[in-house]
Design a protein around this motif. Structure first.
Motif, PDB file in Angstrom:
ATOM      1  N   UNK A 115       0.871  -1.178   0.000  1.00  0.00           N
ATOM      2  CA  UNK A 115       0.000   0.000   0.000  1.00  0.00           C
ATOM      3  C   UNK A 115       0.907   1.227   0.000  1.00  0.00           C
ATOM      4  N   UNK A 116       0.934   1.925  -1.121  1.00  0.00           N
ATOM      5  CA  UNK A 116       1.796   3.096  -1.273  1.00  0.00           C
ATOM      6  C   UNK A 116       0.912   4.332  -1.430  1.00  0.00           C
ATOM      7  N   UNK A 117       1.094   5.271  -0.550  1.00  0.00           N
ATOM      8  CA  UNK A 117       0.196   6.419  -0.470  1.00  0.00           C
ATOM      9  C   UNK A 117       0.030   7.167  -1.794  1.00  0.00           C
ATOM     10  N   UNK A 118       1.094   7.462  -2.563  1.00  0.00           N
ATOM     11  CA  UNK A 118       0.885   8.186  -3.819  1.00  0.00           C
ATOM     12  C   UNK A 118      -0.035   7.447  -4.792  1.00  0.00           C
ATOM     13  N   UNK A 119       0.112   6.119  -4.856  1.00  0.00           N
ATOM     14  CA  UNK A 119      -0.758   5.326  -5.727  1.00  0.00           C
ATOM     15  C   UNK A 119      -2.208   5.399  -5.261  1.00  0.00           C
ATOM     16  N   UNK A 120      -2.390   5.227  -3.964  1.00  0.00           N
ATOM     17  CA  UNK A 120      -3.747   5.222  -3.409  1.00  0.00           C
ATOM     18  C   UNK A 120      -4.418   6.576  -3.617  1.00  0.00           C
ATOM     19  N   UNK A 121      -3.694   7.648  -3.327  1.00  0.00           N
ATOM     20  CA  UNK A 121      -4.269   8.982  -3.445  1.00  0.00           C
ATOM     21  C   UNK A 121      -4.600   9.321  -4.893  1.00  0.00           C
ATOM     22  N   UNK A 122      -3.716   8.975  -5.815  1.00  0.00           N
ATOM     23  CA  UNK A 122      -3.982   9.255  -7.224  1.00  0.00           C
ATOM     24  C   UNK A 122      -5.165   8.442  -7.730  1.00  0.00           C
ATOM     25  N   UNK A 123      -5.202   7.155  -7.435  1.00  0.00           N
ATOM     26  CA  UNK A 123      -6.316   6.310  -7.890  1.00  0.00           C
ATOM     27  C   UNK A 123      -7.640   6.795  -7.319  1.00  0.00           C
ATOM     28  N   UNK A 124      -7.624   7.231  -6.067  1.00  0.00           N
ATOM     29  CA  UNK A 124      -8.857   7.690  -5.420  1.00  0.00           C
ATOM     30  C   UNK A 124      -9.370   8.971  -6.055  1.00  0.00           C
ATOM     31  N   UNK A 125      -8.480   9.946  -6.268  1.00  0.00           N
ATOM     32  CA  UNK A 125      -8.901  11.207  -6.874  1.00  0.00           C
ATOM     33  C   UNK A 125      -9.284  11.014  -8.337  1.00  0.00           C
TER      34      UNK A 125
END
Length: 395
Positions: free
Chosen positions: A80-90
């Motif tokens: 779980x990598x924050x930049x990936x999660x944040x980009x996918x979510x937005x």
């Protein structure tokens, strides 16, 4: 001691026998500066990449911050990598509910390859259809989708079960059957010289895919992230694909691509076989941080809202009797001339005069204009004056 030019020609693989051989040292906004500090206006945004211009401070800061935090940790999908999660979510928050799962890769061609595999896996079918004069990339699967033998013959054999339809031709839709896994289409054909799809054609295509259980794949690698005046071009048509392909402009200058579909579809990669699609560097945290900053900037500064007006200004200014036609979708534009020789001469003169433009892979008599979306009215007028001056000069 050898110069950079000599070293480039000796040690960097070449893609043509006549590279531009411009040597740059820095870039900012719509401008690139060579080693002598001569400014060049980048009127093609690195071929659709630098939608926010070069070195946008929001993107640069995001890259710096993430590089200092962590870079590569593990192959895509395990941590779980924050930049990936944040980009996918937005990113998925801007999309319809059936496009809620992102698979991040490194480039547009990789997004195409992943989508081809996904379509086969979801449908259990073998045939894939693409459009004549389309461009989806140069890797073997993506190249197989191209219709032009000139670019394919020396790399045969390519993938089997690839068929082609004519873009905007309603009659060819009958070629889509219950044997077809997916139809790949650009809502605006880029390398064909900026050819927008007809509204009723895309509606009919969507209907045909629904009837046959075929997945509809929109390649928005060039059109995505505001290029056509909407965040995504499919929004302009109100026709929703089953798989959406993005790359180029989504990273703010960093390498990243994505294919996006429903979670149900994407979950087919998790078993039979496990690791149905894998990538080492896909979703690299620095690229995802850059992508997140890019999307946040586009949304917060309402940049996409300015695109149509800017494109219309180009169209109003670029009037000349030697222009055969002017085609446009937002800030994707093509100026057509009589032949390649004329077009190439104008392009060369513009570059000499500090305005970088280009021609199209499948339409070499047309000049490409696709500037950063942040280009100003004054910069548009400046660019058009240079182009018109050199159209005049070849009379």
């Amino acid at each position: 001691m050898l110069t950079n030019r000599q070293l480039f020609l000796h040690h960097n693989a070449q893609t043509s026998d006549s590279p531009l051989l411009l040597e740059f040292k820095r870039a900012s906004g719509v401008w690139i500066y060579d080693i002598n500090e001569k400014p060049y206006m980048d009127l093609i945004a690195g071929i659709g990449v630098s939608n926010l211009g070069h070195c946008h401070p929001n993107v640069v800061n995001a890259v710096k911050n993430q590089a200092e935090t962590y870079m590569h940790l593990m192959v895509y999908g395990e941590y779980i990598q924050n930049p990936q999660v944040q980009l996918a979510t937005l990113l998925t928050a801007q999309l319809p509910s059936n496009l809620d799962s992102c698979y991040f890769v490194n480039s547009g061609a990789e997004a195409v390859e992943g989508a081809m595999k996904l379509a086969k896996r979801v449908t259990g079918r073998k045939e894939i259809i693409s459009c004549k004069n389309a461009y989806h990339g140069s890797t073997q699967g993506a190249l197989s989708l191209m219709s032009t033998d000139y670019f394919k013959t020396n790399f045969n054999p390519l993938l089997p079960n690839i068929n082609h339809i004519t873009f905007n031709d309603f009659n060819d839709l009958d070629k889509i059957t219950e044997e077809t896994a997916a139809v790949f289409i650009e809502p605006v054909q880029g390398e064909a010289g900026i050819r927008p799809a007809k509204q009723d054609y895309l509606v009919a295509l969507r209907k045909k895919c629904n009837e046959t259980g075929t997945l509809l794949v929109f390649d928005e690698i060039q059109t995505g992230y505001g290029r056509t005046g909407h965040l995504f071009c499919f929004q302009k048509y109100n026709v929703i694909p089953d798989i959406l392909l993005l790359a180029k402009g989504i990273g703010g200058g960093m390498p990243i691509g994505a294919f996006i579909s429903s979670k149900t579809n994407m979950d087919t990669f998790t078993s039979n076989p496990i690791l149905g699609h894998i990538t080492t560097f896909g979703g690299h945290p620095v690229s995802c941080a850059a992508g997140l900053a890019t999307l946040k900037t586009l949304l917060s500064e309402q940049i996409v809202d300015t695109v149509e007006e800017k494109g219309a200004l180009f169209e109003s200014l670029l009037k000349h009797p030697n222009i055969i036609s002017f085609r446009r979708s937002g800030l994707m534009m093509a100026i057509e001339f009589n032949d390649f020789k004329t077009n190439k001469r104008i392009i060369d003169l513009c570059i000499e005069d500090g305005v970088i433009t280009d021609w199209f892979l499948h339409c070499d008599n047309s000049l490409r204009i696709a500037p950063p979306l942040i280009i100003t009215e004054e910069e548009i007028k400046y660019a058009c004056n240079i182009i018109l001056k050199h159209i005049d000069s070849i009379n």
